[in-house]
Design a protein around this motif. Sequence first.
Motif, PDB file in Angstrom:
ATOM      1  N   ARG A 140       0.863  -1.236   0.127  1.00  0.00           N
ATOM      2  CA  ARG A 140      -0.548   0.144  -0.037  1.00  0.00           C
ATOM      3  C   ARG A 140       1.300   0.963   0.168  1.00  0.00           C
ATOM      4  O   ARG A 140       1.697   1.786   0.800  1.00  0.00           O
ATOM      5  N   LEU A 141       0.550   2.355  -1.129  1.00  0.00           N
ATOM      6  CA  LEU A 141       0.958   3.418  -0.804  1.00  0.00           C
ATOM      7  C   LEU A 141       0.646   4.261  -0.947  1.00  0.00           C
ATOM      8  O   LEU A 141      -0.235   4.849  -1.971  1.00  0.00           O
ATOM      9  N   ASP A 142       0.461   5.227   0.040  1.00  0.00           N
ATOM     10  CA  ASP A 142      -0.276   7.051  -0.068  1.00  0.00           C
ATOM     11  C   ASP A 142       0.082   7.804  -0.766  1.00  0.00           C
ATOM     12  O   ASP A 142       1.630   8.682  -0.569  1.00  0.00           O
ATOM     13  N   LEU A 143       0.140   7.902  -2.216  1.00  0.00           N
ATOM     14  CA  LEU A 143       1.185   8.952  -2.729  1.00  0.00           C
ATOM     15  C   LEU A 143      -0.140  10.197  -3.409  1.00  0.00           C
ATOM     16  O   LEU A 143      -1.106   9.502  -3.337  1.00  0.00           O
ATOM     17  N   PRO A 144       0.640  10.969  -3.911  1.00  0.00           N
ATOM     18  CA  PRO A 144       0.119  12.378  -4.414  1.00  0.00           C
ATOM     19  C   PRO A 144      -0.944  11.369  -5.871  1.00  0.00           C
ATOM     20  O   PRO A 144      -0.681  10.793  -6.262  1.00  0.00           O
ATOM     21  N   VAL A 145      -2.731  12.406  -6.082  1.00  0.00           N
ATOM     22  CA  VAL A 145      -3.316  12.284  -7.522  1.00  0.00           C
ATOM     23  C   VAL A 145      -1.815  12.034  -8.233  1.00  0.00           C
ATOM     24  O   VAL A 145      -1.795  13.444  -8.571  1.00  0.00           O
ATOM     25  N   GLY A 146      -1.839  11.610  -9.829  1.00  0.00           N
ATOM     26  CA  GLY A 146      -1.269  11.991 -10.297  1.00  0.00           C
ATOM     27  C   GLY A 146       0.378  11.805 -10.549  1.00  0.00           C
ATOM     28  O   GLY A 146       0.810  11.804 -11.109  1.00  0.00           O
ATOM     29  N   THR A 147       0.821  10.911  -9.308  1.00  0.00           N
ATOM     30  CA  THR A 147       1.917  10.147  -9.443  1.00  0.00           C
ATOM     31  C   THR A 147       2.088   9.513 -10.336  1.00  0.00           C
ATOM     32  O   THR A 147       1.774   8.509 -10.551  1.00  0.00           O
ATOM     33  N   ARG A 148       3.080   9.337 -10.706  1.00  0.00           N
ATOM     34  CA  ARG A 148       3.764   8.634 -12.083  1.00  0.00           C
ATOM     35  C   ARG A 148       4.226   7.068 -11.839  1.00  0.00           C
ATOM     36  O   ARG A 148       4.850   7.403 -10.553  1.00  0.00           O
ATOM     37  N   LEU A 149       3.771   6.484 -11.585  1.00  0.00           N
ATOM     38  CA  LEU A 149       3.844   4.891 -11.371  1.00  0.00           C
ATOM     39  C   LEU A 149       4.105   3.854 -12.790  1.00  0.00           C
ATOM     40  O   LEU A 149       3.245   3.617 -13.122  1.00  0.00           O
ATOM     41  N   SER A 150       5.473   3.587 -12.485  1.00  0.00           N
ATOM     42  CA  SER A 150       5.769   2.789 -13.495  1.00  0.00           C
ATOM     43  C   SER A 150       6.021   0.736 -13.455  1.00  0.00           C
ATOM     44  O   SER A 150       6.240   0.866 -11.494  1.00  0.00           O
ATOM     45  N   LEU A 151       5.815  -0.243 -13.920  1.00  0.00           N
ATOM     46  CA  LEU A 151       5.608  -1.914 -12.941  1.00  0.00           C
ATOM     47  C   LEU A 151       5.937  -1.677 -14.427  1.00  0.00           C
ATOM     48  O   LEU A 151       5.293  -2.263 -15.445  1.00  0.00           O
ATOM     49  N   PHE A 152       7.586  -2.826 -13.755  1.00  0.00           N
ATOM     50  CA  PHE A 152       8.013  -3.434 -15.385  1.00  0.00           C
ATOM     51  C   PHE A 152       8.205  -4.970 -15.211  1.00  0.00           C
ATOM     52  O   PHE A 152       9.214  -4.847 -13.583  1.00  0.00           O
ATOM     53  N   VAL A 189      -2.921   3.546  -3.619  1.00  0.00           N
ATOM     54  CA  VAL A 189      -2.689   2.529  -4.155  1.00  0.00           C
ATOM     55  C   VAL A 189      -2.773   1.619  -2.821  1.00  0.00           C
ATOM     56  O   VAL A 189      -1.485   1.179  -2.489  1.00  0.00           O
ATOM     57  N   HIS A 190      -3.171   0.341  -3.706  1.00  0.00           N
ATOM     58  CA  HIS A 190      -2.562  -1.116  -3.384  1.00  0.00           C
ATOM     59  C   HIS A 190      -2.226  -1.908  -4.807  1.00  0.00           C
ATOM     60  O   HIS A 190      -3.603  -2.235  -5.465  1.00  0.00           O
ATOM     61  N   LEU A 191      -1.246  -2.625  -4.286  1.00  0.00           N
ATOM     62  CA  LEU A 191      -0.564  -3.490  -5.269  1.00  0.00           C
ATOM     63  C   LEU A 191      -0.784  -4.670  -4.880  1.00  0.00           C
ATOM     64  O   LEU A 191      -0.212  -4.822  -3.522  1.00  0.00           O
ATOM     65  N   SER A 192      -1.143  -6.037  -5.903  1.00  0.00           N
ATOM     66  CA  SER A 192      -0.814  -7.066  -5.296  1.00  0.00           C
ATOM     67  C   SER A 192      -0.168  -8.223  -6.196  1.00  0.00           C
ATOM     68  O   SER A 192      -1.128  -8.279  -7.168  1.00  0.00           O
ATOM     69  N   LEU A 193       0.957  -9.066  -6.150  1.00  0.00           N
ATOM     70  CA  LEU A 193       1.281  -9.427  -7.008  1.00  0.00           C
ATOM     71  C   LEU A 193       1.444 -11.112  -6.231  1.00  0.00           C
ATOM     72  O   LEU A 193       1.164 -11.377  -5.809  1.00  0.00           O
ATOM     73  N   THR A 194       1.850 -12.227  -7.503  1.00  0.00           N
ATOM     74  CA  THR A 194       1.723 -13.093  -7.451  1.00  0.00           C
ATOM     75  C   THR A 194       3.164 -13.809  -7.931  1.00  0.00           C
ATOM     76  O   THR A 194       2.868 -14.883  -7.683  1.00  0.00           O
ATOM     77  N   ALA A 195       3.856 -13.060  -7.904  1.00  0.00           N
ATOM     78  CA  ALA A 195       5.099 -13.666  -8.104  1.00  0.00           C
ATOM     79  C   ALA A 195       6.663 -12.104  -7.810  1.00  0.00           C
ATOM     80  O   ALA A 195       6.630 -11.300  -8.033  1.00  0.00           O
ATOM     81  N   PRO A 196       7.949 -12.810  -7.111  1.00  0.00           N
ATOM     82  CA  PRO A 196       8.576 -11.700  -6.762  1.00  0.00           C
ATOM     83  C   PRO A 196       9.565 -11.476  -8.098  1.00  0.00           C
ATOM     84  O   PRO A 196      10.393 -11.661  -8.849  1.00  0.00           O
ATOM     85  N   LYS A 197       8.506 -10.649  -9.147  1.00  0.00           N
ATOM     86  CA  LYS A 197       9.210 -10.710 -10.555  1.00  0.00           C
ATOM     87  C   LYS A 197       8.688  -8.753 -11.212  1.00  0.00           C
ATOM     88  O   LYS A 197       9.500  -8.540 -11.978  1.00  0.00           O
ATOM     89  N   MET A 198       8.121  -8.025  -9.793  1.00  0.00           N
ATOM     90  CA  MET A 198       8.029  -6.494 -10.814  1.00  0.00           C
ATOM     91  C   MET A 198       8.577  -5.672  -9.370  1.00  0.00           C
ATOM     92  O   MET A 198       8.597  -5.525  -8.554  1.00  0.00           O
ATOM     93  N   LEU A 199       9.224  -4.945 -10.610  1.00  0.00           N
ATOM     94  CA  LEU A 199       9.352  -3.958 -10.533  1.00  0.00           C
ATOM     95  C   LEU A 199       8.493  -2.563 -10.360  1.00  0.00           C
ATOM     96  O   LEU A 199       8.379  -2.305 -11.058  1.00  0.00           O
ATOM     97  N   THR A 200       9.057  -1.526  -9.184  1.00  0.00           N
ATOM     98  CA  THR A 200       7.769  -0.725  -9.224  1.00  0.00           C
ATOM     99  C   THR A 200       8.936   0.736  -9.410  1.00  0.00           C
ATOM    100  O   THR A 200      10.268   0.607  -8.560  1.00  0.00           O
ATOM    101  N   ILE A 201       8.890   1.311  -9.801  1.00  0.00           N
ATOM    102  CA  ILE A 201       9.113   2.463 -10.327  1.00  0.00           C
ATOM    103  C   ILE A 201       8.451   4.046 -10.214  1.00  0.00           C
ATOM    104  O   ILE A 201       7.288   3.797 -10.693  1.00  0.00           O
ATOM    105  N   LEU A 202       8.935   4.648  -9.167  1.00  0.00           N
ATOM    106  CA  LEU A 202       8.685   6.230  -8.977  1.00  0.00           C
ATOM    107  C   LEU A 202       9.453   6.954  -8.643  1.00  0.00           C
ATOM    108  O   LEU A 202      10.535   7.142  -8.954  1.00  0.00           O
ATOM    109  N   PRO A 203       9.267   8.457  -8.668  1.00  0.00           N
ATOM    110  CA  PRO A 203       9.575   9.514  -8.467  1.00  0.00           C
ATOM    111  C   PRO A 203      10.722   9.414  -8.038  1.00  0.00           C
ATOM    112  O   PRO A 203      10.341   9.107  -6.695  1.00  0.00           O
TER     113      PRO A 203
END
Length: 222
Positions: A140-152, A189-203
Amino acid sequence: MIVQQSHPVTLIGGAKVYNQGLQRALTLAPTLVAADGGADSALIEGRMPDAVIGDFDSLSDSGRHCIPPERLHEISEQDSTDLDKCLRNVDAPLIIGVGFSGARQDHQLAAYNSLVRHPDRRCILLGRDEIVFLCPPSLRLDLPVGTRLSLFPMGAVEGVSDGLKWPIAGLNFAPDGRVGTSNQTTGPVHLSLTAPKMLTILPENALETATTALQNTVAGWS
């Protein structure tokens, strides 16, 4: 285990440290560990590392002579990067890595590989413009609205999300297929992932938020 701490640890590498990154990291993670030649960068900044870990192929002679020998931990094998060696030998609730981004693309890609190879280690890499970390099973991430969040994705992975402009439910992510770059937050934001494979990229200005969120997250990858 070379370093064991109950509080977060700052890890410094040999690439350029941006935006007063070292001081910022040390405010959140006061123990300083250097990855090989990162010790020279620490000394230039007037900081004596509590430990230096690596194969010492990039640590200068002057740096080696400045650091007490009991703080030098040489691992001579050449089959892994110095970041990899550090992640194997630093046990802490969170590691904030500075000096691992921006110098060379091959080094940066190797650093991302290390994050995925050690999913049990929570590590944020702080660069000039962005932070990168491996997403835990639930976050869970308490981020401002409009924050760029990339998942790779660094491998096949699926997930669900709340608080993203483009939800990820029902998508099959893969490094040679669908990726999730340039998404935006619509609220917490709340993210749930199935495997330890996702990089999260934030400002980079989300460092403090991500640090708090990762430390408060109980679920982890084994």
